[in-house]
Design an enzyme around this catalytic site. Sequence first.
Site, PDB file in Angstrom:
ATOM      1  N   ASP A  76      -4.571   6.179   4.992  1.00 17.92           N
ATOM      2  CA  ASP A  76      -3.973   4.953   5.179  1.00 17.92           C
ATOM      3  C   ASP A  76      -2.548   4.573   4.966  1.00 17.92           C
ATOM      4  O   ASP A  76      -1.739   5.468   4.551  1.00 17.92           O
ATOM      5  CB  ASP A  76      -4.686   3.761   3.788  1.00 17.92           C
ATOM      6  CG  ASP A  76      -4.200   4.295   2.600  1.00 17.92           C
ATOM      7  OD1 ASP A  76      -4.184   5.156   2.256  1.00 17.92           O
ATOM      8  OD2 ASP A  76      -3.754   3.357   1.861  1.00 17.92           O
ATOM      9  N   GLU A 141      -4.538   4.434  -0.883  1.00 21.72           N
ATOM     10  CA  GLU A 141      -3.657   4.901  -1.486  1.00 21.72           C
ATOM     11  C   GLU A 141      -2.342   3.728  -1.706  1.00 21.72           C
ATOM     12  O   GLU A 141      -1.701   3.513  -2.739  1.00 21.72           O
ATOM     13  CB  GLU A 141      -3.099   6.068  -1.332  1.00 21.72           C
ATOM     14  CG  GLU A 141      -2.299   6.941  -2.465  1.00 21.72           C
ATOM     15  CD  GLU A 141      -0.768   6.505  -2.125  1.00 21.72           C
ATOM     16  OE1 GLU A 141       0.110   7.081  -3.198  1.00 21.72           O
ATOM     17  OE2 GLU A 141      -0.441   5.955  -1.090  1.00 21.72           O
ATOM     18  N   GLU A 142      -2.234   3.118  -0.413  1.00 23.60           N
ATOM     19  CA  GLU A 142      -1.266   2.303  -0.367  1.00 23.60           C
ATOM     20  C   GLU A 142      -1.677   0.853  -0.752  1.00 23.60           C
ATOM     21  O   GLU A 142      -0.707   0.081  -0.906  1.00 23.60           O
ATOM     22  CB  GLU A 142      -0.872   2.218   1.204  1.00 23.60           C
ATOM     23  CG  GLU A 142      -0.161   3.413   1.769  1.00 23.60           C
ATOM     24  CD  GLU A 142       1.125   3.728   1.239  1.00 23.60           C
ATOM     25  OE1 GLU A 142       1.769   3.345   0.340  1.00 23.60           O
ATOM     26  OE2 GLU A 142       1.760   4.784   1.763  1.00 23.60           O
TER      27      GLU A 142
END
Length: 383
Positions: A76, A141-142
């Site tokens: 991502d 993750e972001e």
Amino acid sequence: MSATLKLTEALIACHSVTPADGGCQDLIAKRLQAIGFHAESVVSGPENFQVTNLWAIKKGKAGDQGKVLMFAGHTDVVPTGPLEKWTSDPFTPTIRDGMLYGRGAADMKTSLASFVVATEEFVTTHPDHQGSIAFLITSDEEGPANDGTVIMCERLQKHGQRLDYCVIGEPTSVNTLGDMIKNGRRGSLSGKLRVKGIQAHIAYPHLGQNPIHLSAPAISALVETQWDKGNEYFQPTSFQISNVHAGTGANNVIPGKLVVDFNFRFSTESKPEQLRERLEKILKDAGLEFEIDWVLGGSPFITGDGDLAGALRKAIKAETKIDTELSTTGGTSDGRFIAKICKEVVEFGPLNATSHKIDECVIVDDVVPLKNIYRKTLEQLIA
């Protein structure tokens, strides 16, 4: 065009703003399956925030007795921001003046492509490798990071999967490829403080209690407190205020409440419960009536200069002639989850100067050397 650059471009072309994966993991899984990996896709999260995770592993000849090295990362990317400010379309990989542009170029699709091609080359030249190679890739993750690496680590732990080494492909280089490895990260503890006052007309302060005035000495004390002195790996713990809000918007009303958002970035010298207790004591000693909502974003972790860091150092030196630096600076990463189930965790990747920015990019001439560093690390640890 090198195989690594070609795969990097293919990954950048996938629209994968959190939590979307955009087909990246399918591309990666097919490449890994072609060289003998068992790959499994795990979808998690609510219907309106579906996260895609990939777990892939290729066992070595030593089986369960051999070491396990895992490459970890995320497909991502952050939102593009205003498209009109980009020199070229963020999801159309574009080479210009020796740079490869596109959202995720630095963070972290170049690293992912380098992981894959390094592994392909390693397996080809070392078909009887003793140790095992694994991949853990997420599309969360972001964002909140609630349904990505954290749940995959819990799943691996439940199934008894041992991990010895983990390389996370975060962009860690500062001025030139290879100048910095992250061998740990500080912990993150956030709080939302609400201080109660009594609203009143500003001309009659004796009828109210101004929470801003009441809190000022305590806030000053919090800012001036030395929470710890740090150690050889970590800077001293820092306390920072990020938002302050009070009042109705009118200039003739004493506010009835003060809200303060704050954050600790803490070292291994402090524990979350210690920081909470010390902060709350300062507020209580000031006579404040308050409540706090706490959020622990992650605990600090550290990997000493052991086998993994040593192998990566040697690989960087062989490829770039640079003596790298170990550092724990920067924000949190998924390493905070992996460190709970893996003995040695480091982060290493391309230059980080353009991560999350308009016209994000990597140096084209860094792509193959990055791949070579990852391959040489494999050769030292699990061949």
